[in-house]
Scaffold this motif. Structure first.
Motif, PDB file in Angstrom:
ATOM      1  N   THR A   9      59.469  -0.519  61.139  1.00 21.48           N
ATOM      2  CA  THR A   9      58.901  -1.546  62.003  1.00 21.48           C
ATOM      3  C   THR A   9      57.931  -2.391  61.196  1.00 21.48           C
ATOM      4  N   SER A  10      57.456  -3.470  61.800  1.00 21.44           N
ATOM      5  CA  SER A  10      56.488  -4.319  61.108  1.00 21.44           C
ATOM      6  C   SER A  10      55.196  -3.557  60.837  1.00 21.44           C
ATOM      7  N   GLU A  11      54.814  -2.660  61.746  1.00 22.82           N
ATOM      8  CA  GLU A  11      53.594  -1.875  61.516  1.00 22.82           C
ATOM      9  C   GLU A  11      53.811  -0.844  60.406  1.00 22.82           C
ATOM     10  N   ASP A  12      55.029  -0.298  60.314  1.00 26.69           N
ATOM     11  CA  ASP A  12      55.355   0.606  59.203  1.00 26.69           C
ATOM     12  C   ASP A  12      55.188  -0.117  57.864  1.00 26.69           C
ATOM     13  N   LEU A  13      55.707  -1.326  57.789  1.00 26.50           N
ATOM     14  CA  LEU A  13      55.602  -2.114  56.565  1.00 26.50           C
ATOM     15  C   LEU A  13      54.153  -2.425  56.234  1.00 26.50           C
ATOM     16  N   ARG A  14      53.381  -2.724  57.266  1.00 27.54           N
ATOM     17  CA  ARG A  14      51.968  -3.037  57.055  1.00 27.54           C
ATOM     18  C   ARG A  14      51.234  -1.818  56.509  1.00 27.54           C
ATOM     19  N   ALA A  15      51.510  -0.646  57.115  1.00 25.81           N
ATOM     20  CA  ALA A  15      50.875   0.590  56.647  1.00 25.81           C
ATOM     21  C   ALA A  15      51.294   0.902  55.213  1.00 25.81           C
ATOM     22  N   HIS A  16      52.565   0.689  54.916  1.00 30.23           N
ATOM     23  CA  HIS A  16      53.070   0.913  53.564  1.00 30.23           C
ATOM     24  C   HIS A  16      52.351   0.009  52.561  1.00 30.23           C
ATOM     25  N   ASN A  17      52.179  -1.244  52.902  1.00 33.33           N
ATOM     26  CA  ASN A  17      51.522  -2.184  51.990  1.00 33.33           C
ATOM     27  C   ASN A  17      50.026  -1.908  51.853  1.00 33.33           C
ATOM     28  N   ARG A  18      49.403  -1.420  52.915  1.00 36.06           N
ATOM     29  CA  ARG A  18      47.998  -1.011  52.779  1.00 36.06           C
ATOM     30  C   ARG A  18      47.880   0.111  51.749  1.00 36.06           C
ATOM     31  N   ALA A  19      48.812   1.060  51.831  1.00 39.11           N
ATOM     32  CA  ALA A  19      48.782   2.179  50.882  1.00 39.11           C
ATOM     33  C   ALA A  19      49.060   1.687  49.464  1.00 39.11           C
ATOM     34  N   ARG A  20      50.010   0.785  49.311  1.00 41.04           N
ATOM     35  CA  ARG A  20      50.300   0.227  47.978  1.00 41.04           C
ATOM     36  C   ARG A  20      49.079  -0.461  47.400  1.00 41.04           C
ATOM     37  N   LEU A  21      48.398  -1.240  48.222  1.00 37.99           N
ATOM     38  CA  LEU A  21      47.247  -1.993  47.728  1.00 37.99           C
ATOM     39  C   LEU A  21      46.096  -1.051  47.345  1.00 37.99           C
ATOM     40  N   LEU A  22      45.831  -0.062  48.203  1.00 38.81           N
ATOM     41  CA  LEU A  22      44.753   0.877  47.891  1.00 38.81           C
ATOM     42  C   LEU A  22      45.105   1.714  46.670  1.00 38.81           C
ATOM     43  N   ARG A  23      46.380   2.056  46.517  1.00 35.13           N
ATOM     44  CA  ARG A  23      46.828   2.785  45.340  1.00 35.13           C
ATOM     45  C   ARG A  23      46.567   1.964  44.082  1.00 35.13           C
ATOM     46  N   ALA A  24      46.845   0.674  44.134  1.00 28.61           N
ATOM     47  CA  ALA A  24      46.627  -0.190  42.968  1.00 28.61           C
ATOM     48  C   ALA A  24      45.139  -0.304  42.648  1.00 28.61           C
ATOM     49  N   VAL A  25      44.300  -0.401  43.676  1.00 25.75           N
ATOM     50  CA  VAL A  25      42.847  -0.431  43.451  1.00 25.75           C
ATOM     51  C   VAL A  25      42.419   0.836  42.719  1.00 25.75           C
ATOM     52  N   HIS A  26      42.904   1.971  43.198  1.00 27.28           N
ATOM     53  CA  HIS A  26      42.526   3.255  42.601  1.00 27.28           C
ATOM     54  C   HIS A  26      43.057   3.389  41.180  1.00 27.28           C
ATOM     55  N   ASP A  27      44.347   3.086  40.990  1.00 24.00           N
ATOM     56  CA  ASP A  27      44.970   3.287  39.682  1.00 24.00           C
ATOM     57  C   ASP A  27      44.336   2.442  38.592  1.00 24.00           C
ATOM     58  N   HIS A  28      43.822   1.273  38.956  1.00 23.27           N
ATOM     59  CA  HIS A  28      43.233   0.373  37.957  1.00 23.27           C
ATOM     60  C   HIS A  28      41.704   0.474  37.916  1.00 23.27           C
ATOM     61  N   GLY A  29      41.187   1.592  38.433  1.00 24.85           N
ATOM     62  CA  GLY A  29      39.759   1.839  38.309  1.00 24.85           C
ATOM     63  C   GLY A  29      38.902   0.827  39.034  1.00 24.85           C
ATOM     64  N   ALA A  30      39.417   0.267  40.143  1.00 25.77           N
ATOM     65  CA  ALA A  30      38.671  -0.721  40.929  1.00 25.77           C
ATOM     66  C   ALA A  30      38.185  -1.868  40.048  1.00 25.77           C
ATOM     67  N   SER A  31      39.067  -2.344  39.158  1.00 22.74           N
ATOM     68  CA  SER A  31      38.681  -3.395  38.219  1.00 22.74           C
ATOM     69  C   SER A  31      39.421  -4.717  38.436  1.00 22.74           C
ATOM     70  N   LEU A  32      40.479  -4.703  39.258  1.00 19.88           N
ATOM     71  CA  LEU A  32      41.273  -5.914  39.449  1.00 19.88           C
ATOM     72  C   LEU A  32      40.737  -6.761  40.599  1.00 19.88           C
ATOM     73  N   THR A  33      40.776  -8.058  40.419  1.00 18.36           N
ATOM     74  CA  THR A  33      40.383  -8.964  41.504  1.00 18.36           C
ATOM     75  C   THR A  33      41.463  -8.963  42.572  1.00 18.36           C
ATOM     76  N   ARG A  34      41.107  -9.511  43.732  1.00 14.77           N
ATOM     77  CA  ARG A  34      42.089  -9.586  44.800  1.00 14.77           C
ATOM     78  C   ARG A  34      43.302 -10.410  44.354  1.00 14.77           C
ATOM     79  N   ALA A  35      43.049 -11.494  43.596  1.00 14.66           N
ATOM     80  CA  ALA A  35      44.148 -12.331  43.116  1.00 14.66           C
ATOM     81  C   ALA A  35      45.052 -11.557  42.160  1.00 14.66           C
TER      82      ALA A  35
END
Length: 398
Positions: A9-35
């Protein structure tokens, strides 16, 4: 969840993308800008902005501006929220243990270093007491506990720790974790995981990590993930007959590599006593003696280094890694007896490998590796749509 699932569902996709984004923040040591995160994840700018806002509302991230160098608005860098998730990590050594707290992005704060008497029930009861204090301190922010142990681990139980001799210990009955997930793993495996995520092995496809301390352990890493075997206990390289020895080992085998490499073989070769309380300090004294002209200490050091190099050569022949990282006493041997180590390493290699032998390098994270790897275990389990949603529900209720 699969991206190809037709039931999404659209909410499933949204939850999936939230996890992807938080994973990227974590993996890169909270060093990447939003862009930068937006570009890396292939998201639309508006979508990323909405997701960051949702994560911030759930107290999973907060944004901090970068230093502004010119005109225009400063870039925003998503990082750990001051009320965000906390992973507790324990590094259990033969002579003591350390407790730390890790936040999104991997930064850790030490919460104390403790001694122990080698009695497992007393050790894990003390750990349980400190974990309970952390529950009082961090409350619902806690997402799990990662524990590094100097021995093989199978299904959350200690299979075998040679010294002190522990067999088949079910630690959960002493830890009393309640509903807090506990992740238990071998120290060398976790050091390899940390190097793959935050150290020298980041971005390397196939690598070998070796941790030399009182014994020798290690792990083959493939695309950032340790290869742990069918039962989770792969990498006990110190209990392989890599150098042709015939001494009995407390593991039950004979001729183990660990009988010739590490702290205890150094001390035995020099003819001095030393247990787990003072073994590391005595080994450091031996290194200092070798550096200042003690011929006997130098010979013991060189012998240890030759055994290490020979064994590494055999492992390279078996696993074909692109690079080999060393931590613990392995770093000291690489620094203080480099010629002997490399000579025996090259001599043990197949001719094919000698043309371009995998480089032997010191690990970036050093003694912090197992502790940092334990944090990665916890975050690997948490950074899922389900884990994030559970934390969001809790923060919404508090």
């Amino acid at each position: 969840m699969s991206l190809m699932s037709p039931a999404r569902t659209s909410e499933d996709l949204r939850a999936h993308n939230r996890a992807r984004l938080l994973r990227a923040v974590h993996d890169h040591g909270a060093s990447l800008t939003r862009a930068q995160l937006t570009e890396q994840l292939g998201m639309a700018r508006g979508t990323a902005s909405v997701l960051v806002a949702e994560l911030a509302e759930a107290k999973l991230v907060t944004e901090n501006p970068t230093e502004q160098l010119g005109r225009g608005r400063p870039s925003q860098v998503p990082g750990p929220h001051p009320a965000g998730p906390i992973a507790l990590t324990v590094a259990l050594r033969e002579d003591g243990w350390e407790l730390a707290a890790a936040e999104v992005g991997g930064a850790t704060t030490s919460l104390g270093d403790f001694e122990h008497d080698g009695v497992p029930q007393a050790i894990f009861t003390d750990i349980a007491t400190e974990l309970e204090r952390c529950r009082d301190r961090y409350g619902s922010r806690l997402i799990g506990v990662g524990i590094s142990v100097a021995g093989p681990v199978r299904q959350g139980r200690l299979v075998h720790v040679s010294e002190p001799t522990w067999q088949l210990l079910d630690v959960n009955r002493w830890l009393r974790p309640g509903d807090l997930p506990v992740h238990l793993a071998n120290d060398a495996t976790l050091a390899a995981l940390a190097e793959a995520r935050r150290g020298r092995l980041r971005g390397t496809d196939v690598a070998l990590h070796l941790h030399v301390d009182f014994g020798v352990g290690g792990c083959l890493v493939h695309d950032g993930r340790p290869i742990t075997g069918a039962h989770g206990i792969a990498g006990e390289f110190g209990h392989m007959r890599l150098t042709g020895g015939d001494e009995p080992c407390s593991c039950g085998a004979t001729g183990c590599w660990g009988q010739q490499v590490g702290v205890m073989p150094l001390l035995r070769g020099y003819g001095v006593g030393g247990g787990y309380r003072d073994g590391r300090s005595r080994a450091r004294q031996l290194l200092e003696s070798a550096a200042t002209g003690d011929a006997r200490a130098r010979e013991v050091l060189e012998r240890n280094a030759r055994a290490l190099g020979s064994g590494i050569g055999g492992l390279v022949n078996a696993h074909d890694p692109r690079i080999v990282t060393l931590s613990g006493m392995g770093t000291a041997l690489l620094t203080n007896a480099a010629d002997s180590l490399r000579e025996s390493y090259l001599a043990a290699l197949m001719r094919y490998h000698r043309t371009q032998p995998p480089e032997l390098v010191a690990a970036d994270l050093g003694p912090r590796g197992p502790l940092l790897g334990a944090a990665e275990l916890v975050y690997d389990a948490f950074l899922t749509p389900e884990g994030i949603e559970g934390f969001s529900r809790v923060t919404a209720a508090t």
